[in-house]
Design an enzyme around this catalytic site. Sequence first.
Site, PDB file in Angstrom:
ATOM      1  N   LYS A  56      -3.194  -0.901  46.336  1.00  0.00           N
ATOM      2  CA  LYS A  56      -2.051  -1.818  46.210  1.00  0.00           C
ATOM      3  C   LYS A  56      -2.546  -3.259  46.124  1.00  0.00           C
ATOM      4  O   LYS A  56      -2.056  -4.056  45.331  1.00  0.00           O
ATOM      5  CB  LYS A  56      -1.101  -1.680  47.407  1.00  0.00           C
ATOM      6  CG  LYS A  56      -0.193  -0.475  47.307  1.00  0.00           C
ATOM      7  CD  LYS A  56       0.666  -0.320  48.550  1.00  0.00           C
ATOM      8  CE  LYS A  56       1.583   0.889  48.404  1.00  0.00           C
ATOM      9  NZ  LYS A  56       2.166   1.334  49.666  1.00  0.00           N
ATOM     10  N   GLN A 100       3.234   0.159  55.902  1.00  0.00           N
ATOM     11  CA  GLN A 100       2.906   1.515  55.446  1.00  0.00           C
ATOM     12  C   GLN A 100       3.433   2.540  56.464  1.00  0.00           C
ATOM     13  O   GLN A 100       3.059   2.500  57.636  1.00  0.00           O
ATOM     14  CB  GLN A 100       1.377   1.607  55.305  1.00  0.00           C
ATOM     15  CG  GLN A 100       0.867   2.808  54.589  1.00  0.00           C
ATOM     16  CD  GLN A 100       1.083   2.752  53.085  1.00  0.00           C
ATOM     17  OE1 GLN A 100       0.952   1.704  52.465  1.00  0.00           O
ATOM     18  NE2 GLN A 100       1.452   3.868  52.501  1.00  0.00           N
ATOM     19  N   ASP A 123      10.296  -2.806  50.027  1.00  0.00           N
ATOM     20  CA  ASP A 123      10.432  -1.351  50.086  1.00  0.00           C
ATOM     21  C   ASP A 123      11.905  -0.947  50.210  1.00  0.00           C
ATOM     22  O   ASP A 123      12.225   0.239  50.227  1.00  0.00           O
ATOM     23  CB  ASP A 123       9.648  -0.812  51.292  1.00  0.00           C
ATOM     24  CG  ASP A 123       8.726   0.330  50.921  1.00  0.00           C
ATOM     25  OD1 ASP A 123       8.698   0.702  49.735  1.00  0.00           O
ATOM     26  OD2 ASP A 123       8.040   0.839  51.818  1.00  0.00           O
TER      27      ASP A 123
END
Length: 298
Positions: A56, A100, A123
Site C-alpha cells: 500500500k 489494518q 475505508d
Amino acid sequence: MGGDSRVIDGKAFAARLRERVADAVPAFVERARRKPGLAVVLVGEDPASQVYVRSKGKATVAAGMESFQHVLPAETRQEELIALVEKLNADEAVDGILVQLPLPDHLDDKAVVGRIDPAKDVDGLTAENIARLANNDDALVPCTPQGCMMLLEDRLGDLTGLDALVIGRSQLVGRPMAQLLVNANCTVTIAHSRTRDLPALARRADILVAAVGRAEMVKGDWIKAGATVIDVGINRLDPAPGEERGRLVGDVAFAEAEHAAAITPVPGGVGPMTIAVLLRNTLVAAHRRAGVADPQGL
Ligand code: NDP
C-alpha cells in the site's frame, strides 16, 4: 483466460484507475501546496499484513502521494492506539487513515475505527460514512465494494432494475455492496449463512456478488445464463502434490461459469481494485478536506 471476453480484467482496470489518480495529483498539489497523504496503521507482526501494508505504501508513493506507515507491536494497548489515531486526525498532512483489520484480540476494532475522523476514513467504516452511504449522500465507501461497483458499471453501464444478490453481510464488503447496488436502482437480496435455499436465490440474479470466503462455494448451476458475477472471495486451497503453496481460488467455481456473461477471475479480478480505490478515496478525501471540488473521472 486470455482473450475470453467474459473475463472482467480487474488488474487492467485497477492499473488505469491508479494512472488516473496519479494524473490528478499534481493539480491538487498545485492548489493545496502539499501532497495528499495516506497513513496506514498496523498492529502486530503478521508477515502477510506487513507485506500488504508495504505494498500500500509503495502504491501511494507511486501515485505521487505521501505515505505514512505506523507498525506497532502486537501488545500495544487500546489507549496507545487511539492516541495514535487522534494524532493522525490532527495531522494536516494526513488525508486518509486506514487501520489494518482485524486488530489483535485484546483490541476493539469498532472502538478504534470509531475514533477516526470521518473526513479521513478512507475505508468507509465509521458510523458517519455508513449513514451517508445509506442516505445516498457523498460518502467515503469501503474500497472493495466500491471497486466491485466500478467494475460492474464499466461492464454493464446503467444497473437500473437488475436483480442483484450479494452473498455475505460483513461491514467491509457485503453490506456496503448491497447499499451501493440499491443506490444504483438494483433490486437487492442479501444472503448469509442463515439463508434458506441459496442456489434458488442465486439463479434469479442478474448480478451475483460472492463475498463469503468459502472456496468455489457458488456452483455453475447456481448461476443464471447471462449473469454478471463478481467474485470477492480469496481462498487458498491445500497444496496439490508437488506444489509448495495451494492455488488461490474465489468463492465461485470459475470453470463452471461458462454461461455467465461476465465474471471476475481470482486472482486478477476484484483483488487489485482494493488498493486502487484506496488511493482514489485518499485523493477524494484530500480534495474535500481542502474544500476543492472532487476530482473528475475517478
Ligand atoms: P466475513 O467473514 O466478514 O463475512 C463472510 C460472510 O459470508 C458473512 O456474512 C457470512 O454470514 C457469510 N457466509 C458464511 N458462510 C456462508 C454460507 N455457507 N452461505 C452463505 N453465506 C455465508 O468476510 P469478508 O466480507 O471480510 O470477506 C469475504 C471474502 O472476501 C473473504 O474470502 C475475503 O478474503 C475476501 N476479501 C477480498 C478482498 C479483496 O480485496 N478482493 C477484500 C476483502 C475481503 P454470517 O454473517 O451469517 O456469518
